[in-house]
Write an enzyme that holds these catalytic residues in place. Sequence first.
Site, PDB file in Angstrom:
ATOM      1  N   ARG A 162     -46.362 -25.628 -20.871  1.00  0.00           N
ATOM      2  CA  ARG A 162     -47.143 -25.458 -22.107  1.00  0.00           C
ATOM      3  C   ARG A 162     -48.499 -24.813 -21.883  1.00  0.00           C
ATOM      4  O   ARG A 162     -49.186 -24.467 -22.844  1.00  0.00           O
ATOM      5  CB  ARG A 162     -47.334 -26.816 -22.764  1.00  0.00           C
ATOM      6  CG  ARG A 162     -48.125 -27.814 -21.921  1.00  0.00           C
ATOM      7  CD  ARG A 162     -48.061 -29.183 -22.581  1.00  0.00           C
ATOM      8  NE  ARG A 162     -48.656 -30.229 -21.778  1.00  0.00           N
ATOM      9  CZ  ARG A 162     -48.607 -31.523 -22.121  1.00  0.00           C
ATOM     10  NH1 ARG A 162     -47.996 -31.896 -23.231  1.00  0.00           N
ATOM     11  NH2 ARG A 162     -49.162 -32.430 -21.358  1.00  0.00           N
ATOM     12  N   GLU A 163     -48.922 -24.683 -20.632  1.00  0.00           N
ATOM     13  CA  GLU A 163     -50.251 -24.148 -20.349  1.00  0.00           C
ATOM     14  C   GLU A 163     -50.175 -22.618 -20.348  1.00  0.00           C
ATOM     15  O   GLU A 163     -50.272 -21.962 -19.317  1.00  0.00           O
ATOM     16  CB  GLU A 163     -50.736 -24.731 -19.021  1.00  0.00           C
ATOM     17  CG  GLU A 163     -50.811 -26.258 -19.064  1.00  0.00           C
ATOM     18  CD  GLU A 163     -50.879 -26.933 -17.700  1.00  0.00           C
ATOM     19  OE1 GLU A 163     -51.093 -26.237 -16.691  1.00  0.00           O
ATOM     20  OE2 GLU A 163     -50.711 -28.162 -17.652  1.00  0.00           O
ATOM     21  N   HIS A 198     -46.796 -25.628 -15.110  1.00  0.00           N
ATOM     22  CA  HIS A 198     -46.644 -26.457 -16.309  1.00  0.00           C
ATOM     23  C   HIS A 198     -46.388 -25.540 -17.500  1.00  0.00           C
ATOM     24  O   HIS A 198     -47.191 -24.650 -17.787  1.00  0.00           O
ATOM     25  CB  HIS A 198     -47.897 -27.299 -16.546  1.00  0.00           C
ATOM     26  CG  HIS A 198     -48.000 -28.445 -15.584  1.00  0.00           C
ATOM     27  ND1 HIS A 198     -49.197 -28.931 -15.134  1.00  0.00           N
ATOM     28  CD2 HIS A 198     -47.023 -29.194 -14.998  1.00  0.00           C
ATOM     29  CE1 HIS A 198     -48.964 -29.954 -14.303  1.00  0.00           C
ATOM     30  NE2 HIS A 198     -47.657 -30.121 -14.206  1.00  0.00           N
ATOM     31  N   TYR A 204     -55.995 -27.636 -19.143  1.00  0.00           N
ATOM     32  CA  TYR A 204     -57.285 -27.124 -19.485  1.00  0.00           C
ATOM     33  C   TYR A 204     -58.346 -28.016 -18.881  1.00  0.00           C
ATOM     34  O   TYR A 204     -57.995 -29.070 -18.354  1.00  0.00           O
ATOM     35  CB  TYR A 204     -57.436 -27.117 -21.025  1.00  0.00           C
ATOM     36  CG  TYR A 204     -57.284 -28.491 -21.663  1.00  0.00           C
ATOM     37  CD1 TYR A 204     -58.408 -29.288 -21.927  1.00  0.00           C
ATOM     38  CD2 TYR A 204     -56.026 -29.025 -21.956  1.00  0.00           C
ATOM     39  CE1 TYR A 204     -58.264 -30.556 -22.496  1.00  0.00           C
ATOM     40  CE2 TYR A 204     -55.884 -30.285 -22.508  1.00  0.00           C
ATOM     41  CZ  TYR A 204     -57.009 -31.045 -22.772  1.00  0.00           C
ATOM     42  OH  TYR A 204     -56.865 -32.298 -23.313  1.00  0.00           O
ATOM     43  N   TYR A 236     -58.455 -36.409 -11.388  1.00  0.00           N
ATOM     44  CA  TYR A 236     -57.879 -37.751 -11.249  1.00  0.00           C
ATOM     45  C   TYR A 236     -56.950 -37.746 -10.044  1.00  0.00           C
ATOM     46  O   TYR A 236     -56.665 -36.705  -9.457  1.00  0.00           O
ATOM     47  CB  TYR A 236     -57.110 -38.195 -12.508  1.00  0.00           C
ATOM     48  CG  TYR A 236     -56.262 -37.110 -13.155  1.00  0.00           C
ATOM     49  CD1 TYR A 236     -55.112 -36.645 -12.526  1.00  0.00           C
ATOM     50  CD2 TYR A 236     -56.615 -36.544 -14.371  1.00  0.00           C
ATOM     51  CE1 TYR A 236     -54.334 -35.653 -13.108  1.00  0.00           C
ATOM     52  CE2 TYR A 236     -55.840 -35.546 -14.958  1.00  0.00           C
ATOM     53  CZ  TYR A 236     -54.706 -35.105 -14.318  1.00  0.00           C
ATOM     54  OH  TYR A 236     -53.937 -34.122 -14.872  1.00  0.00           O
ATOM     55  N   HIS A 253     -53.705 -23.825 -13.842  1.00  0.00           N
ATOM     56  CA  HIS A 253     -53.377 -24.794 -14.887  1.00  0.00           C
ATOM     57  C   HIS A 253     -54.392 -24.651 -16.010  1.00  0.00           C
ATOM     58  O   HIS A 253     -55.341 -23.885 -15.924  1.00  0.00           O
ATOM     59  CB  HIS A 253     -53.448 -26.228 -14.335  1.00  0.00           C
ATOM     60  CG  HIS A 253     -52.340 -26.556 -13.379  1.00  0.00           C
ATOM     61  ND1 HIS A 253     -51.238 -27.265 -13.748  1.00  0.00           N
ATOM     62  CD2 HIS A 253     -52.160 -26.232 -12.079  1.00  0.00           C
ATOM     63  CE1 HIS A 253     -50.421 -27.379 -12.717  1.00  0.00           C
ATOM     64  NE2 HIS A 253     -50.958 -26.756 -11.680  1.00  0.00           N
ATOM     65  N   ARG A 278     -43.912 -29.664 -20.817  1.00  0.00           N
ATOM     66  CA  ARG A 278     -44.713 -29.532 -19.597  1.00  0.00           C
ATOM     67  C   ARG A 278     -43.857 -29.338 -18.337  1.00  0.00           C
ATOM     68  O   ARG A 278     -44.182 -28.521 -17.468  1.00  0.00           O
ATOM     69  CB  ARG A 278     -45.558 -30.816 -19.442  1.00  0.00           C
ATOM     70  CG  ARG A 278     -46.193 -31.050 -18.074  1.00  0.00           C
ATOM     71  CD  ARG A 278     -46.931 -32.412 -18.101  1.00  0.00           C
ATOM     72  NE  ARG A 278     -47.376 -32.859 -16.795  1.00  0.00           N
ATOM     73  CZ  ARG A 278     -48.616 -32.679 -16.317  1.00  0.00           C
ATOM     74  NH1 ARG A 278     -49.511 -32.016 -17.029  1.00  0.00           N
ATOM     75  NH2 ARG A 278     -48.961 -33.150 -15.139  1.00  0.00           N
ATOM     76  N   ASN A 284     -45.557 -30.398 -10.471  1.00  0.00           N
ATOM     77  CA  ASN A 284     -46.796 -30.620  -9.722  1.00  0.00           C
ATOM     78  C   ASN A 284     -46.941 -32.074  -9.259  1.00  0.00           C
ATOM     79  O   ASN A 284     -48.028 -32.507  -8.913  1.00  0.00           O
ATOM     80  CB  ASN A 284     -48.010 -30.199 -10.561  1.00  0.00           C
ATOM     81  CG  ASN A 284     -49.188 -29.801  -9.686  1.00  0.00           C
ATOM     82  OD1 ASN A 284     -49.002 -29.368  -8.542  1.00  0.00           O
ATOM     83  ND2 ASN A 284     -50.405 -29.955 -10.212  1.00  0.00           N
ATOM     84  N   ARG A 285     -45.867 -32.806  -9.260  1.00  0.00           N
ATOM     85  CA  ARG A 285     -45.789 -34.118  -8.601  1.00  0.00           C
ATOM     86  C   ARG A 285     -44.606 -34.146  -7.623  1.00  0.00           C
ATOM     87  O   ARG A 285     -44.276 -35.175  -7.075  1.00  0.00           O
ATOM     88  CB  ARG A 285     -45.589 -35.243  -9.635  1.00  0.00           C
ATOM     89  CG  ARG A 285     -46.689 -35.370 -10.674  1.00  0.00           C
ATOM     90  CD  ARG A 285     -48.015 -35.813 -10.059  1.00  0.00           C
ATOM     91  NE  ARG A 285     -49.053 -35.998 -11.077  1.00  0.00           N
ATOM     92  CZ  ARG A 285     -49.739 -35.001 -11.652  1.00  0.00           C
ATOM     93  NH1 ARG A 285     -49.511 -33.748 -11.304  1.00  0.00           N
ATOM     94  NH2 ARG A 285     -50.667 -35.264 -12.551  1.00  0.00           N
ATOM     95  N   GLU A 344     -58.267 -25.328 -13.509  1.00  0.00           N
ATOM     96  CA  GLU A 344     -57.979 -25.709 -14.891  1.00  0.00           C
ATOM     97  C   GLU A 344     -58.787 -24.730 -15.728  1.00  0.00           C
ATOM     98  O   GLU A 344     -60.014 -24.742 -15.713  1.00  0.00           O
ATOM     99  CB  GLU A 344     -58.417 -27.149 -15.185  1.00  0.00           C
ATOM    100  CG  GLU A 344     -57.720 -28.216 -14.351  1.00  0.00           C
ATOM    101  CD  GLU A 344     -56.295 -28.525 -14.804  1.00  0.00           C
ATOM    102  OE1 GLU A 344     -55.886 -28.056 -15.883  1.00  0.00           O
ATOM    103  OE2 GLU A 344     -55.595 -29.237 -14.064  1.00  0.00           O
TER     104      GLU A 344
HETATM  105  O1  0X9 Z   1     -51.997 -33.117 -13.623  1.00  0.00           O
HETATM  106  C1  0X9 Z   1     -51.876 -31.990 -13.137  1.00  0.00           C
HETATM  107  O2  0X9 Z   1     -50.872 -31.637 -12.537  1.00  0.00           O
HETATM  108  C2  0X9 Z   1     -52.994 -30.988 -13.258  1.00  0.00           C
HETATM  109  N1  0X9 Z   1     -53.630 -31.092 -14.528  1.00  0.00           N
HETATM  110  S1  0X9 Z   1     -52.831 -30.599 -15.867  1.00  0.00           S
HETATM  111  O3  0X9 Z   1     -53.601 -30.996 -17.020  1.00  0.00           O
HETATM  112  N2  0X9 Z   1     -52.783 -29.026 -15.867  1.00  0.00           N
HETATM  113  O4  0X9 Z   1     -51.519 -31.120 -15.843  1.00  0.00           O
HETATM  114  C3  0X9 Z   1     -53.995 -31.255 -12.156  1.00  0.00           C
HETATM  115  C4  0X9 Z   1     -53.364 -31.317 -10.825  1.00  0.00           C
HETATM  116  C5  0X9 Z   1     -54.294 -31.274  -9.674  1.00  0.00           C
HETATM  117  N3  0X9 Z   1     -53.696 -31.867  -8.535  1.00  0.00           N
HETATM  118  C6  0X9 Z   1     -53.123 -31.186  -7.505  1.00  0.00           C
HETATM  119  N4  0X9 Z   1     -52.823 -29.937  -7.597  1.00  0.00           N
HETATM  120  N5  0X9 Z   1     -52.924 -31.869  -6.415  1.00  0.00           N
HETATM  121 ZN    ZN Z   2     -51.008 -28.140 -15.496  1.00  0.00          ZN
END
Ligand code: 0X9
Ligand code: ZN
Length: 774
Positions: free
Chosen positions: A186-187, A184, A312, A362, A310, A242, A258-259, A388
């Site tokens: 901005r991190e 990501h 935070y 989440y 990642h 991001r 990351n999706r 994080e």
């Molecule tokens: O949403 C995300 O991708 C991550 N949090 S962030 O605030 N850095 O964007 C958490 C992702 C955790 N999930 C997996 N890696 N499966």
């Molecule tokens: Zn992230």
Amino acid sequence: MRSRLATWLPAALVALGLALPAWAQRETYNGHQTVRVLVETEAQWQALRGLTDDIWSPDNLSTDAVWGESVGPGSVDARIQPHNLAGLAGWGLSYEVLIPDVGALIASQQPPAGALRGTFDYTQYHPLSDIDAKITALAQANSNIAQVVTVGMSLENRPIRGLRITGPGDATNRPGFLFHGGQHAREWINVPVPMYAAEWLLNNYGSDPLAARLVNEVEWFIIPVMNPDGYSFSWTDQRLWRKNRRPNAGGSFGVDLNRNWGFAWGEAGASSSPSSETYRGTAAFSEPETQAMRDFIIARPNIAAYIDYHSYSQLVMWPFGPTATPPEHEATFSTVVNAAVARMRAVHDFRHVTGTVFDTIYQTSGGSIDWVYGANLPGRNIFAITFELRDKGQTGFLLPADQILATCEENLPAILLIAEWLAADLRIDTTVDPPVHVGVGETFAVTVSVVDHADTVADDGVTLLHRVAGETTFAETPMIANGDGTYTGIIAPSGCRQDVEWYVRASSDAGRETYFPLDAPAALGEVRVGSDVLYYDNVEVDTGWNTGVTGDSATQGRWERSDPIGTHAQPSDDRTPGAGRSCFVTDGRASFSGGVGAYDVDSGTTTLRSPVINLAGTDPMISLWYWYSNDQGSAPNADDMPVQVSNDGGSNWTTVTAISTNTLRWERLEFRLADFVAPTSQVRLRLLARDLNTGSIVEAAVDDILIESAVCGPIDGDANGDGLITPVDVNSFAACMNGPAGGGVAAGCGVFNFDLDTDVDLLDWAALQRGVVP
Ligand code: 0X9
Ligand code: ZN
């Protein structure tokens, strides 16, 4: 002319080979705020989404996902533009301002005009050109052990670069350890953390035995920036970018990498809408950045551990993201990750919460660690986790540069711990839960399994080390091979309440050591040495405790028995060693991102009350493990938690203590019942978790309630607890004879009540005489 000059100037700088200055960013974010909003209804959520596209801690409450986008009630951090700020209040949303002016904070973080670039350090953030130069320089300066690796090319044709670090010789049989930042854009803190680890390995290879060993025995792949297009864009155009820079159908840009990985891609926990910050892309692995990482991992079968950094929220998480199902290797994840966060806390006392992605932050789908651990790589079971990093929302993605070094420092020991585990000659685990309590005069056994990993276990190579708690040195007892890969060691009897601490050391043929617990002797097994157990509850099943009683006033956060979800206020795990999962906790649920305020005790008292326990004729020592947190929220440290006892079934209560210390870890509370009330057949215990002052966060938990005789001795009649009935014990019988005024058994006299009737009398005297050793 002026406008032509303005558009021409940056291009000229690029043409001259100069990086576009960071302060030339087109999006200023002036007057934007980030706010933490309490979202209680779907209408409020839709209202908030109407006001902003930039949810910083996106989604919430995966376990109660009810409103689409996998969200439910909780608090959400979001960036709001100035013209929408009034709208927040208009919708009746209550919120707290985290960053009063995002633009001003970004501007204040710009390096001074003319700051020298082309260097790399940990006092400021660096543009991609500095990072690339540093990677090249490190490889050149350490060419015996380091090379530049290019994982692949980004969409805009930037190389995804990093370092391969390993000692001379064939590395194909060494475990591979891959980690990267910058998925990501901005991190920014995610970039120096892996770089710092690379530098530490290279700088200490020649001088530090641990660095030398880990470089020689592990093949490291350290990639500071996985998403170089997005990272560049966050420097030149939008600090808070991001995603990658994919031009999407409909005119928006970017896929959330990351999706986009191919595990549960397209399921709940990602967006199908191209403009969304969590847009999953048109297909699994549609993006060159995720393709490149995938192919890199597939092509290197030795890669056995993976970290995706990642920010935070200060979390360390393992799979899975899409569902609540824990992974097959959860015990390993939990052991290694919890040891890692303990090491991190030891550096600057920053706490990180652990658990699965789904539980801890989440619901996500198409996330990296799920694919790396869980998909399509048969037999590899890659240890894949995601961090994080700092902070907890105070500055969010805009972590000030003066925290870069400290964040790197606290993360290094976690990386090294994982590498040590990865490279260990042996792996040790418990097969039988070790005992938690033994009587005075009893021996006990510890059994572990020792598995050959990089080497084989030496003959007679497994040792049990143990000491009485508080002593400085350990006694060593060889552990005997049972012939099935397990080893058993016996610990000799110890004195009354001389608790035993232990760990296991296993040596390989090469003479190198592995420990259980993993981080021993910093972490140790613990056995209580006491007397007869009168009552024990490890809270794994319902034994009749009341969690909440008539008259309780708390509106939420009531006591329950559950497996808690970690937050920055409540534990991630129960306290029972081994297979234990549940404890009493003031609502074990949690909101997203470790948000502390959700499900804490609110607006009154919640009562945890034991069943009636028959302690007549005994002199009980009561102990329990508790967790208490009241140091967060707007009015911290305003509450406390009384611990009370009753000897009349709960009509009258006497306060033993009021817990107010913020432990944020499991601690033992121990007291002698007779110091507060006389032991009877109607004893009850209760804990009042209460929020009497608005604004303070109250979370509490209780586990492993143990009641044992205060008079130590495994044998009736052994009043002084030396394990034998001697004339010394006989001498103290007279004082117990016939008991206190009004009947019953006096404090300390329970050991003489052989026939367990209502008093100490001549029948007990006769029994005592039969047992006396002259
Ligand atoms: O949403 C995300 O991708 C991550 N949090 S962030 O605030 N850095 O964007 C958490 C992702 C955790 N999930 C997996 N890696 N499966
Ligand atoms: Zn992230």
